[in-house]
Scaffold this motif. Structure first.
Motif, PDB file in Angstrom:
ATOM      1  N   PHE A 413       0.814  -1.216   0.000  1.00  0.00           N
ATOM      2  CA  PHE A 413       0.000   0.000   0.000  1.00  0.00           C
ATOM      3  C   PHE A 413       0.849   1.268   0.000  1.00  0.00           C
ATOM      4  O   PHE A 413       0.456   2.283  -0.580  1.00  0.00           O
ATOM      5  CB  PHE A 413      -0.920   0.013   1.218  1.00  0.00           C
ATOM      6  N   TRP A 414       2.001   1.217   0.678  1.00  0.00           N
ATOM      7  CA  TRP A 414       2.887   2.379   0.767  1.00  0.00           C
ATOM      8  C   TRP A 414       4.317   1.920   0.457  1.00  0.00           C
ATOM      9  O   TRP A 414       5.111   1.663   1.365  1.00  0.00           O
ATOM     10  CB  TRP A 414       2.821   3.011   2.153  1.00  0.00           C
ATOM     11  N   LEU A 417       7.894   1.904   2.620  1.00  0.00           N
ATOM     12  CA  LEU A 417       7.658   2.317   4.008  1.00  0.00           C
ATOM     13  C   LEU A 417       8.473   1.513   5.008  1.00  0.00           C
ATOM     14  O   LEU A 417       8.938   2.041   6.012  1.00  0.00           O
ATOM     15  CB  LEU A 417       6.165   2.173   4.329  1.00  0.00           C
ATOM     16  N   THR A 418       8.681   0.230   4.747  1.00  0.00           N
ATOM     17  CA  THR A 418       9.385  -0.614   5.711  1.00  0.00           C
ATOM     18  C   THR A 418      10.868  -0.718   5.424  1.00  0.00           C
ATOM     19  O   THR A 418      11.593  -1.413   6.131  1.00  0.00           O
ATOM     20  CB  THR A 418       8.786  -2.038   5.726  1.00  0.00           C
ATOM     21  N   SER A 419      11.343  -0.061   4.374  1.00  0.00           N
ATOM     22  CA  SER A 419      12.770  -0.152   4.056  1.00  0.00           C
ATOM     23  C   SER A 419      13.559   0.861   4.860  1.00  0.00           C
ATOM     24  O   SER A 419      13.035   1.870   5.318  1.00  0.00           O
ATOM     25  CB  SER A 419      12.980   0.094   2.557  1.00  0.00           C
ATOM     26  N   GLY A 420      14.833   0.598   5.032  1.00  0.00           N
ATOM     27  CA  GLY A 420      15.703   1.530   5.749  1.00  0.00           C
ATOM     28  C   GLY A 420      15.609   1.332   7.252  1.00  0.00           C
ATOM     29  O   GLY A 420      14.756   0.616   7.766  1.00  0.00           O
ATOM     30  N   GLU A 454      -1.905   8.183   8.661  1.00  0.00           N
ATOM     31  CA  GLU A 454      -1.049   7.367   9.534  1.00  0.00           C
ATOM     32  C   GLU A 454      -1.873   6.461  10.450  1.00  0.00           C
ATOM     33  O   GLU A 454      -1.367   5.459  10.966  1.00  0.00           O
ATOM     34  CB  GLU A 454      -0.148   8.262  10.388  1.00  0.00           C
ATOM     35  N   THR A 455      -3.156   6.794  10.651  1.00  0.00           N
ATOM     36  CA  THR A 455      -4.046   5.906  11.407  1.00  0.00           C
ATOM     37  C   THR A 455      -4.073   4.528  10.767  1.00  0.00           C
ATOM     38  O   THR A 455      -3.968   3.496  11.451  1.00  0.00           O
ATOM     39  CB  THR A 455      -5.477   6.494  11.432  1.00  0.00           C
ATOM     40  N   CYS A 456      -4.225   4.504   9.459  1.00  0.00           N
ATOM     41  CA  CYS A 456      -4.262   3.223   8.727  1.00  0.00           C
ATOM     42  C   CYS A 456      -2.913   2.521   8.791  1.00  0.00           C
ATOM     43  O   CYS A 456      -2.833   1.302   8.988  1.00  0.00           O
ATOM     44  CB  CYS A 456      -4.652   3.459   7.277  1.00  0.00           C
TER      45      CYS A 456
END
Length: 702
Positions: A413-414, A417-420, A454-456
């Motif tokens: 979805f984003w 976002l989880t990289s780095g 950011e809630t999601c």
């Protein structure tokens, strides 16, 4: 005596010096008028309550036998603002003033000197001491060191008490110490006075929050027993709000007086509202929580004050780590730790664990209110709050990904976002998520109120935590937040996943019909947008609800459909999960084949699903009569789940072992396993599961 001569003194003198050969001038500092014993300390409050232990500790420290070393005894009273440190000191002096016939002196230091060492309040206090013992104002030297020396000279050999109120640093106390003799020094601390230990014998006496019964008695003494005793439940809530603070309780009691019958409940309702506690207890400047906490905050350096403001901006009411504070302040952790040491010494915050700190509601609300009432502070506080929220969001995503890196929805979805970021081990990630659970929930609540996407993100990122802990209430609420926001933002796939997550809350509570309804909504939404992977997820979820409802044929059909979609996706992890679920409802011989294939995949690096698959394999092998192989599979699954602290899975495996024991005719072993499962369910608050086990234990087959 020297060379047969001797000196004699007759009459009386304040200070006598015996010297040898003199060169230059000799000065004897004698007051022009005779001093009179006096007590300068304020009278204690008539409502003083409890702290008998502290009074006894002060007496033990200051009332020493005559044969002990004749140096002034020092006791330092420590405690948070508004705890009653000064009241305790005044009460002790009032009870023991006759023990000090040469006078009781009082030094109200207030803010004290600045960091440059300006004379400040203690110099003025010494001036007043010297005037009261008989010196003329014009005689008294200007320097702090000289005034301190004069007071020591005058008090040497006497028995005096010195009460020092609001001392910030150890040098302030040293300047006010009397000379050699059986004197006593009682200090109330608003700073770190541990440095006194290096040069003096000191006893530290801590004022702790009032216990509920003492707090109730304080309310009775001020507001009257009939009024307080008429509303015991509301009074208990009021005591909890005031958190044992003598000042807060006193202000609350004053607010109750003259408000008619049964005024406690309305006051509690007003003070319970977010941000209303300190405001409600600060309306009268003569008796105000704000005034006392303002005085404490005013003593802080700018950097320390920024740290104090952070506790008001920190989301929720949980404690906070050094790492989070450093992120919120955009400062070096070592510097922040030094500031925190100062706040801890001032009893504004407490250490709650290794590099973790907490503040009670009074402190948090005062820090927040202090920022709101000052434009410059308000902007600084907002920046701190934004940085804190950003820290928690980033860390939650990283830790959620570390716990379940194969889930993949956030990346889909984003993207990116989880990289780095630094690598986080799974156990470390779980530990962090559990420690920050309350704060993370508060961050989600804030994001939801502000309508942030950011809630999601957080609701999806925290799935591994909720799935592990079985925190169905938080799972349901945060997923509902995400679902509504995704609908508003026109993010149908995000909304679908949020609906699925939300459905797992009633599923975990065994409310299978409610879960099935949410999963059906998710499937329809997903089908309308033609997404294969999400469709498979919704079908799998529907199958789980059908299995819970006892609809085995329907569950099998759905799990088979799920397996077909998983194969089309080309995702081996998804295929493995689909086979595991199908193995829970397919005929036993077919089920074993599915489960063995799933196990071969999961053993490559998925401990949780490996254990789940072994659990189902053990149960299905038991149905086929392969008791030995079934027992091996179940015990291996149990070992893993115990290590991972997955309590519901442990309970389910124990029930599988109980069934195996019953099949072998070992009723004692079966009952032992059932009791273990029941105890686990009860300890985790899963009452319906515990009741089901209770029914099994009471049944004839047990």
């Amino acid at each position: 005596m020297a060379d047969g001569h001797r000196n004699e003194n007759t009459g009386s003198a304040q200070v006598v010096a015996q010297v040898g050969t003199l060169t230059g001038d000799m000065h004897l500092h004698l007051p022009r008028r005779q001093a009179e014993p006096r007590n300068q300390v304020p009278n204690p409050t008539s409502h003083y309550t409890n702290n008998e232990r502290q009074l006894s500790e002060i007496s033990a420290a200051l009332l020493r036998p005559s044969d002990e070393e004749q140096v002034p005894a020092i006791a330092v009273i420590v405690g948070p603002p508004g705890s009653g440190k000064s009241a305790t000191g005044y009460r002790w002096v009032f009870a023991h003033s006759n023990t000090f016939p040469d006078g009781v002196f009082y030094a109200p230091l207030g803010s004290g000197p600045d960091d440059a060492g300006a004379p400040g309040a203690e110099s003025e206090a010494l001036r007043q001491f010297l005037i009261r013992v008989g010196f003329e104002p014009r005689e008294i030297p200007d320097s702090l060191a000289s005034r301190s020396a004069w007071f020591r000279e005058w008090s040497a050999g006497k028995r005096v008490a010195v009460v020092i109120d609001d001392a910030v640093r150890a040098p302030q106390v040293r300047h006010l110490l009397p000379g050699v003799g059986r004197s006593a020094v009682l200090v109330t601390s608003v700073g770190d006075l541990s440095g006194l230990r290096a040069t003096d014998q000191v006893t530290f006496v801590e004022i702790t929050p009032l216990e509920p019964e003492s707090a109730r008695e304080l309310l009775r003494r001020i507001a009257g027993a009939p009024l307080v005793d008429a509303e015991p439940a509301a009074v208990e809530e009021l005591i909890g709000l005031c958190q044992g603070s003598a000042l807060a309780l006193s202000v609350a009691a004053v607010l109750l007086v003259g408000r008619g019958e049964r005024p406690v409940a309305p006051l509690v309702a007003r003070l319970s509202r977010e941000g209303r506690l300190v405001r409600g207890l600060s309306r009268d400047p003569e008796l105000s929580v704000d005034v006392v906490f303002d005085a404490a905050a005013d003593r802080l350096s700018p950097a320390e004050h920024g740290c104090y403001l952070a506790f008001g901006q920190h989301q929720g009411d949980g404690d906070i780590s050094l790492e989070a504070l450093a992120a919120g302040l955009d400062a070096d952790p070592e510097d922040v730790e030094a500031h925190l040491d100062r706040l801890v010494a001032a009893k504004l915050v407490t250490r709650t664990g290794e590099e973790r700190y907490g503040a009670n509601r009074l402190v948090r609300e005062h820090a927040r209110r202090r920022a709101e009432l000052h434009e410059g502070r308000s902007a600084e506080a907002r920046r701190i709050r934004d940085r804190l929220a950003s820290y928690y969001r980033i860390a939650a995503v990283r830790c959620g990904h570390a716990m379940n890196p194969r889930r993949g929805w956030l990346e889909r979805f984003w993207p990116g976002l989880t990289s780095g970021g630094a690598h986080v081990e799974k156990a470390q990630a779980l530990q962090w998520l559990e420690a920050e659970r309350r704060t993370l929930r508060a961050v989600i609540d804030d994001d939801h109120r502000e309508g942030r996407v950011e809630t999601c993100v957080l609701a999806i990122a925290l799935w591994p935590l909720y799935e592990h802990s079985k925190d169905f209430a938080d799972l349901e609420e945060t997923s509902h937040y995400a679902e509504r926001l995704a609908e508003h933002r026109e993010l149908p796939l995000v909304r679908t996943l949020a609906l699925v997550q939300r459905g797992f809350a009633p599923l975990g509570r065994q409310e299978y019909a409610a879960a099935a309804e949410l999963f059906a909504q998710a499937r329809k939404l997903c089908t309308d947008h033609g997404d294969l992977e999400l469709t498979a997820t919704t079908i799998e979820s529907q199958a789980l609800a059908a299995r819970g409802l006892g609809q085995v044929v329907r569950a099998r059909e759905l799990f088979e459909e799920n397996l077909e979609l998983a194969r089309k996706s080309g995702n081996p992890q998804r295929v493995g999960v689909a086979r595991m679920h199908l193995g829970s409802v397919a005929p036993a011989s077919e089920a074993v084949l599915h489960l063995e294939e799933a196990l071969a995949w999961f053993e490559k690096g998925d401990a949780v699903n490996t254990a789940k698959t072994r659990m189902w394999l053990g149960m299905r092998l038991g149905e086929l009569g392969a008791a030995e192989a079934a027992g091996v599979a179940l015990h291996r699954a149990l070992d893993t789940m115990l290590e991972l602290r997955r309590h519901t899975d442990v309970a389910q495996i124990r029930l599988g072992l109980a069934e195996l024991a019953l099949a072998a005719g070992d009723r004692d072993e079966a009952r032992a396993q059932q009791r273990e499962a029941q105890a686990l369910y009860r300890s985790q608050g899963w009452s319906s599961q515990a009741e089901q086990v209770e029914a099994r234990l009471a049944g004839p087959e047990a």
